[in-house]
Design a protein around this motif. Structure first.
Motif, PDB file in Angstrom:
ATOM      1  N   GLN A   1       0.808  -0.376  -0.169  1.00  0.00           N
ATOM      2  CA  GLN A   1      -0.652   0.335   0.115  1.00  0.00           C
ATOM      3  C   GLN A   1       0.775   1.302  -0.033  1.00  0.00           C
ATOM      4  O   GLN A   1       0.444   2.195  -0.193  1.00  0.00           O
TER       5      GLN A   1
ATOM      6  N   ASP B   1       1.226   3.269  -3.446  1.00  0.00           N
ATOM      7  CA  ASP B   1       0.349   3.721  -3.409  1.00  0.00           C
ATOM      8  C   ASP B   1       0.039   4.725  -3.135  1.00  0.00           C
ATOM      9  O   ASP B   1      -0.657   6.249  -3.859  1.00  0.00           O
ATOM     10  N   ASP B   2       0.283   4.561  -1.985  1.00  0.00           N
ATOM     11  CA  ASP B   2      -0.345   5.490  -0.929  1.00  0.00           C
ATOM     12  C   ASP B   2       1.017   6.449  -1.211  1.00  0.00           C
ATOM     13  O   ASP B   2       0.345   7.939  -1.906  1.00  0.00           O
TER      14      ASP B   2
ATOM     15  N   GLU C   1       2.507   7.224  -4.482  1.00  0.00           N
ATOM     16  CA  GLU C   1       2.598   7.440  -5.652  1.00  0.00           C
ATOM     17  C   GLU C   1       1.358   8.812  -5.617  1.00  0.00           C
ATOM     18  O   GLU C   1       1.291   9.825  -6.543  1.00  0.00           O
ATOM     19  N   ALA C   2       0.222   8.582  -4.795  1.00  0.00           N
ATOM     20  CA  ALA C   2      -0.899   8.904  -4.500  1.00  0.00           C
ATOM     21  C   ALA C   2      -0.897  11.156  -4.360  1.00  0.00           C
ATOM     22  O   ALA C   2      -0.836  11.840  -4.965  1.00  0.00           O
TER      23      ALA C   2
ATOM     24  N   GLN D   1       0.572  12.333  -7.226  1.00  0.00           N
ATOM     25  CA  GLN D   1      -0.186  12.746  -8.025  1.00  0.00           C
ATOM     26  C   GLN D   1      -0.631  13.860  -7.526  1.00  0.00           C
ATOM     27  O   GLN D   1      -1.347  15.261  -8.028  1.00  0.00           O
ATOM     28  N   ALA D   2      -0.641  14.550  -6.453  1.00  0.00           N
ATOM     29  CA  ALA D   2      -1.674  15.180  -5.876  1.00  0.00           C
ATOM     30  C   ALA D   2      -0.729  16.618  -5.405  1.00  0.00           C
ATOM     31  O   ALA D   2      -1.612  17.506  -5.844  1.00  0.00           O
TER      32      ALA D   2
END
Length: 282
Positions: free
Chosen positions: A262, A265-266, A268-269, A272-273
């Motif tokens: 996880q 993903d966290d 990468e998010a 992206q933000a």
């Protein structure tokens, strides 16, 4: 000043974004302590330091020593944004044969003033640089950045005593007081007590500021430079490890991360933000 602060805030977001993406593509690295120094780097390289690609080879300029060398990824992102090297160079971080090792190396990386990483030594070297500038009557400043855990090292306090004795008024030290080190909370590993009081007792002019506020950092730097005191200067930055990324700020162990599950993903998010805020198209 408002427009300038907006520009510096944008600069800090860019540093944070490139620090994240560089480490994310590598898959491991020193996230926590890199992110906690983003605002002070934005203040220094965006407003304070008289360092450019054109004058970097000159001795007649300000110098910066990142004593907590494991935060190199944040410094590298800053230097990339200042034009010292290109994006491919930035993304070569810690790869085989790279000129961008995990800890700064002045012989390899454009824009790096001093090789660091062995904790404690950078503060001593910065003190030596400041002493040399004083001997030659240079008007320029030496800036250094140490970690709170790094100040467990006795040699830091030897340097502090020497700097005060020599009245190195053009030495400005930042303490990244993010309250954690490799093995856990600094207060549990070796109680730091009050850094402002400690440095004052060693003969330094010292103050604590919000390390997430570029405005507060700039005001503190200016106040130190305006001071007529002959004492060296210390600015303690009240920071959070993983600063600027909510889930990292609350993570118990975030000194060095190896990405899996996880966490991939966290992070990468989070990148992206920031990319959306900055309207990054690459």
């Amino acid at each position: 000043m408002t427009n300038r602060l907006e520009e510096l805030t944008h600069f800090a977001k860019e540093i944070r974004y490139h620090t994240l993406t560089t480490l994310n593509q590598l898959g491991f690295g020193h996230y926590g302590g890199s992110l906690s120094i983003v605002e002070v780097l934005a203040a220094l390289y965006g407003e304070v330091l008289d360092v450019t690609i054109q004058n970097f080879a000159s001795k007649e300029r300000d110098h910066f020593v990142l004593s907590k060398g494991h935060a190199g990824p944040a410094l590298y992102s800053t230097l990339y944004l200042k034009g010292f090297f290109d994006h491919d160079f930035l993304w070569s971080l810690n790869r085989n044969g790279t000129r961008l090792p995990s800890h700064p190396d002045r012989n390899l990386t454009p824009g790096v003033d001093m090789t660091t990483g062995s904790l404690g030594q950078g503060m001593s070297v910065a003190t030596g640089i400041a002493y040399g500038k004083q001997i030659t009557n240079s008007p320029h400043y030496t800036y250094a950045l140490v970690g709170d855990g790094e100040l467990n090292e006795g040699q830091c306090w030897e340097a502090a005593q020497f700097a005060a004795h020599q009245e190195l008024s053009h030495l400005i030290l930042f303490v990244d007081d993010n309250k954690k080190q490799l093995d856990g909370p600094t207060a549990e590993i070796c109680q730091t007590f009050d850094f402002v009081e400690k440095f004052a007792s060693f003969g330094w002019e010292s103050v604590r500021v919000d390390g997430s506020s570029i405005e507060a950092i700039l005001e503190a730097i200016q106040a130190m430079k305006d001071s007529r005191s002959s004492r060296p200067k210390c600015i303690v930055l009240d920071t959070v490890k993983g600063q600027g990324i909510d889930f990292l700020e609350t993570m118990a162990s975030n000194h060095h991360l190896r990405l899996s599950g996880q966490l991939v993903d966290d992070l990468e998010a989070a990148a992206q933000a920031l990319a959306s805020e900055l309207e990054v198209t690459e």
